[in-house]
Design a protein around this motif. Sequence first.
Motif, mmCIF file in Angstrom:
data_model
loop_
_atom_site.group_PDB
_atom_site.id
_atom_site.type_symbol
_atom_site.label_atom_id
_atom_site.label_comp_id
_atom_site.label_asym_id
_atom_site.label_seq_id
_atom_site.Cartn_x
_atom_site.Cartn_y
_atom_site.Cartn_z
ATOM 1 N N VAL A 65 0.865 -1.407 -0.590
ATOM 2 C CA VAL A 65 -0.179 0.233 -0.252
ATOM 3 C C VAL A 65 1.251 1.111 -0.045
ATOM 4 C CG1 VAL A 65 -1.741 1.162 1.277
ATOM 5 C CG2 VAL A 65 -2.130 -1.660 1.615
ATOM 6 N N GLN A 84 0.852 5.570 -0.703
ATOM 7 C CA GLN A 84 0.881 6.475 -0.052
ATOM 8 C C GLN A 84 1.501 8.088 -0.857
ATOM 9 O OE1 GLN A 84 -1.417 6.531 3.410
ATOM 10 N NE2 GLN A 84 -2.845 6.037 2.872
ATOM 11 N N SER A 130 -2.927 7.124 -3.785
ATOM 12 C CA SER A 130 -2.666 5.896 -3.089
ATOM 13 C C SER A 130 -2.388 4.804 -4.095
ATOM 14 C CB SER A 130 -3.920 5.955 -2.635
ATOM 15 O OG SER A 130 -5.009 5.826 -2.789
ATOM 16 N N ARG A 174 -2.843 0.459 -4.517
ATOM 17 C CA ARG A 174 -2.796 -0.926 -4.131
ATOM 18 C C ARG A 174 -1.728 -1.929 -5.288
ATOM 19 N NH1 ARG A 174 -6.185 -2.258 -0.225
ATOM 20 N NH2 ARG A 174 -5.933 -4.203 -0.641
#
Length: 702
Positions: free
Chosen positions: A530, A532, A546, A548
């Motif tokens: 993850v 950001q 962001s 994933r």
Amino acid sequence: MAGIVLLLLVALATASQLLDPWLRRTLEKQVAQKSQGRYQLRIGRLHTSLGSGTITLGDVRLRPAKAAALWQATPLPRLLADVQQIRIAGVGLWALLRGAEVPVGSVVVSGGRVRVLHWPRPRPDARPLHEQLPRRINGLRIGYVALQGVQLAYGALARPTASVRQVNFTAQDILLSRAGAADTQRLAYTAAFGGRVAGVIGTVAQHRFRIGNAQFSSQSQRLTLDSVRIRSLLGVQERGKTIRVEMLLPRLRLTGISSAELRRRQLRLDSVVLRRPWVAAALPTQPPPPIHEALAPYVPYLALAHVAVSGGTLHLTGIPPRPRIQDIHLRADNVLLTAAGARAPARIWYARAWALRTGRIQNNVSAPVYWLGIRSTELLTRTGLIRANDITLRPTMTPAALARLKGHQTPHITVRAPRVQVAGFDFAAFSQHNALLANSLELSGLRVLIAGDGRFPLNPNPSLVTQESLAKLPVRLNVRRVTLTKGYVATSYVGPKTGKSGNITFNRLRVSLRNVTNDPRLMTAATPLVAQASGWMQNSWYAQASFRIPLLDPRGSHSGQGSFGRGSITLLNSVTEPSRLVRFESGNVERATVQFRGNRQQISGTMRAEYSDLKMTLLSQQGGPDQKTLFTKLGSKLLNGVVIRDDNPRGLGGNKLKTGSMQSRRDLRVSVFSLWRQGLVSGLLNSIGAPKKVAQRISEAP
């Protein structure tokens, strides 16, 4: 009565005068007989004192026979010696006559030179020294032995293999008997010994060494070497089968050297301290054996309570990078240089703990393309800390020269970082399994400059700057958190048609990565990496995003979303004008959001951009001062009047926001960052009015 006493004195004086010549001749004959003619002894002076049990010999000369046949298959060393004086005092004559253990007060050898021409290999069936004493002597116990001002040399006469300018040696309580040999607290029959040598010169394994002074004392259990110099006879500029070293060592000190442990060849030293060593080394072409295997024939067991290096310098030569590390301060605790020490899970490179601090480190990376400099580093294995300060990575050539060297487009990267810190690093996993495991990696104030030149062809090989590359690392990777604060990235790109460079900057960057791992137990679709990120484009336009990214997904699938705050689209002119010949005359973005999915084939998603007063101008390299021609002027009018949506949403009352379609095919030769840029370009162009196919084609252009 007086006559009888006088007669005895005359008899003793006569006997003494006769004894000295007889004893001198006897010693010279005994040496010739016992050595079977291999040695010739000449004694210039000999004086005995029966009352005090003292024998003094002067001008002693020992010469080997010249016949080579006499020296074949003999355990005797071949040597020659010139000794100024040998004084033996306190001989127990009565014990000698009785055949008991003979006490000797002292043996002192003063002045002289000894040259060992050849030292034979020890014979496995050779008898111990105490068994070679005359049968009528049950042993010798010498209280004190000393060598004073003796010169030693070993090897051929022209240039000895080793030499010592001056030797001063003392030994106390030497018990040359069966009991002395069995005493585990003695070394070579000696209870205590020590000495000092000066001017040591020698050659070992193609290396010439010099030692200014060396001192040792078995009572203080300390060995000190001063002014050590080692020089490879083969040089250190090229590599060979074995390591080649040049070294300057002002001082080396070893403490805790036990005679009993020396006897067993099992050493447990209290400390090894090196002061200001300077080392230049050419590593061998073949990996050397582990340290414990190299030491095993000489010291099967070696334990060091502490190892300390202060002010050292290391220069690795013979390899193109030629790294140099300065001002090294190193400490290792509880080092065990054995096979068990190498395998112990609780040890790191044989030690329980290491602490390292260095000054400047210099090296070439991907030589000769990049130069790396680090002002200082710190490493603590107890806490898992790694810290590097003032890091600089800079190219050694221009972007065009780099691309020309590689034969294709290559990122030209300059990096400066005030500090990089890793916490919770698992040094044991790294030393034993080459695994990279850590709790966190933190960077602050990182500055990155990336330049590209589109006038060269793309790299024909797949890009390494992708999530797939992390998944394919040959080592296990697991960093729980990576944090970047106060980052700055500037990019520039030379357009393939214009030959001019466009640039854009990203300021005040903050990036956080979690679950950076290629461990299948931790990296799943449900628990991906993850990321950001947030910052300011051109220091004026705020953006955040962001992502994933399941690193082990074989399809390279990943997703992301982001948003842009209020800003002027004219900020993009610094990159679009020089490289794309497009200028944004006006355009105010109120808000923009993107959502996308990417894989190894493409990127797709949507862009929702709210903007107003959008105007664009096409430029030409052949235009006047304003880079406009009649053709570009007509094209600009057509573009703004027919294609461009100047406001989104348009007009008042119910006009819906036009959503842009992000659609672009992936070229595996470019990085994943280029794929994300392609998606933004296609989504932006489609949202302002360009047809999907046109937007996609423009986004995929190099």
